[in-house]
Motif scaffolding. Structure first.
Motif, PDB file in Angstrom:
ATOM      1  N   UNK A 176      39.370   8.450  23.502  1.00 49.76           N
ATOM      2  CA  UNK A 176      39.409   7.630  22.297  1.00 49.76           C
ATOM      3  C   UNK A 176      38.050   6.998  22.016  1.00 49.76           C
ATOM      4  N   UNK A 177      37.377   6.525  23.065  1.00 47.90           N
ATOM      5  CA  UNK A 177      36.055   5.928  22.893  1.00 47.90           C
ATOM      6  C   UNK A 177      35.046   6.955  22.388  1.00 47.90           C
ATOM      7  N   UNK A 178      35.074   8.141  22.957  1.00 48.48           N
ATOM      8  CA  UNK A 178      34.162   9.201  22.512  1.00 48.48           C
ATOM      9  C   UNK A 178      34.449   9.566  21.061  1.00 48.48           C
ATOM     10  N   UNK A 189      42.678   8.985  28.528  1.00 43.99           N
ATOM     11  CA  UNK A 189      43.004   8.844  27.110  1.00 43.99           C
ATOM     12  C   UNK A 189      42.092   7.821  26.441  1.00 43.99           C
ATOM     13  N   UNK A 190      41.845   6.700  27.107  1.00 45.08           N
ATOM     14  CA  UNK A 190      40.936   5.699  26.557  1.00 45.08           C
ATOM     15  C   UNK A 190      39.513   6.239  26.468  1.00 45.08           C
ATOM     16  N   UNK A 212      38.084   2.265  32.235  1.00 47.31           N
ATOM     17  CA  UNK A 212      39.095   1.858  31.258  1.00 47.31           C
ATOM     18  C   UNK A 212      38.590   0.715  30.381  1.00 47.31           C
ATOM     19  N   UNK A 213      38.006  -0.305  30.990  1.00 45.11           N
ATOM     20  CA  UNK A 213      37.529  -1.465  30.224  1.00 45.11           C
ATOM     21  C   UNK A 213      36.346  -1.101  29.331  1.00 45.11           C
ATOM     22  N   UNK A 214      35.429  -0.284  29.860  1.00 43.69           N
ATOM     23  CA  UNK A 214      34.271   0.117  29.064  1.00 43.69           C
ATOM     24  C   UNK A 214      34.692   0.972  27.874  1.00 43.69           C
ATOM     25  N   UNK A 215      35.615   1.904  28.118  1.00 48.93           N
ATOM     26  CA  UNK A 215      36.081   2.764  27.026  1.00 48.93           C
ATOM     27  C   UNK A 215      36.796   1.959  25.955  1.00 48.93           C
TER      28      UNK A 215
END
Length: 279
Positions: free
Chosen positions: A189-191, A185-186, A263-266
């Motif tokens: 969201x980032x994309x 999901x993250x 997760x952290x990068x996104x």
């Protein structure tokens, strides 16, 4: 007569605190019926894939010979059926799309302008979105993974082939499958925060989440390392039962690291991508 002028300062609205922004994002999410329909449909599809595999085993159990029945649990097959590869792919694609919609939905309707007008601190808005999406999808993943494990093992128990959560490796399979939801999901969201167009975002999500892991193979060192850095292969490693010989093996610790890095990068990309842009 002389006029008097009131120099008292005008009252100003207090700046929105972060927990206020989080509360606002939670209201946005829970007020959309389509969001809960998407979560519900995904949960049913994932659980159905897993339960269907277990029921197939239950139905054709009598066709197995005595040796196969005896080796069923020892070979770790109940763990493989607790959360299947097909179910993982469905969850990855669906949660990537749900995470993307959490941001591109506002961009497509133009309501993101209203959001940023109300809270000019754009990074705080995006961080609040990431917090809400993460919290909801962690709960979602835990429910789906736990329900899949309980249902599949209950079906297999009908043939005395089910296992409990205390079985070696069972907890890792459930946790790895549950955490696949918030990480995907993250990522979606980032994309979405970078591309901001619905169709292009969905295509990019499919490529990044599902296609790339299938492109890289174990035949070459660079390809194996690149493949190990993808989410699907990390989940595969964490849910692996027994020892599978590979030309370039890796550890479960490395797979957990892949989860954390994604997760952290996104989350960082989603939060920082709105800075110094027109919307």
């Amino acid at each position: 007569m002389t006029a008097t002028t009131d120099f008292r300062p005008a009252t100003t609205e207090p700046r929105a605190r972060f927990h206020d922004v989080v509360a606002a994002e939670w209201i946005k999410l829970r007020s959309l019926r389509s969001t809960w329909i998407a979560y519900g449909a995904t949960a049913l599809a994932v659980i159905a894939f897993n339960a269907g595999t277990a029921y197939d085993t239950y139905s054709y159990w009598t066709e197995r010979n005595a040796a196969d029945r005896a080796d069923f649990v020892r070979a770790g097959i109940p763990l493989k059926e607790a959360f299947t590869a097909n179910a993982a792919m469905v969850m990855m694609l669906a949660l990537g799309a749900i995470g993307a919609v959490a941001i591109i939905g506002e961009y497509s309707t133009g309501t993101i302008r209203t959001t940023f007008a109300a809270v000019p601190a754009r990074r705080s808005v995006m961080a609040a979105k990431a917090v809400v999406v993460t919290a909801v999808t962690v709960v979602f993943g835990a429910i789906v993974a736990g329900a899949s494990f309980g249902l599949t093992q209950a079906i297999l128990d009908g043939r005395s082939a089910g296992i409990s959560m205390s079985h070696p490796g069972a907890l890792r399979v459930v946790v790895a499958s549950a955490l696949l939801a918030p990480v995907c999901a993250l990522t979606g969201m980032a994309i979405g925060s970078v591309i901001r167009h619905t169709s292009a975002t969905m295509i990019a999500s499919v490529v990044v989440i599902l296609v790339l892991p299938l492109v890289f193979t174990e035949g070459r060192h660079w390809s194996a390392v690149a493949g190990h850095a993808t989410l699907y292969q990390a989940w595969n490693r964490l849910t692996e039962v027994g020892h599978s010989p590979a030309a370039f093996p890796w550890t479960t610790g490395g797979a957990w690291t892949v989860y954390g890095v994604w997760a952290l990068t996104a989350a960082a990309l989603a939060v920082t991508s709105v800075h110094r842009r027109d919307q």
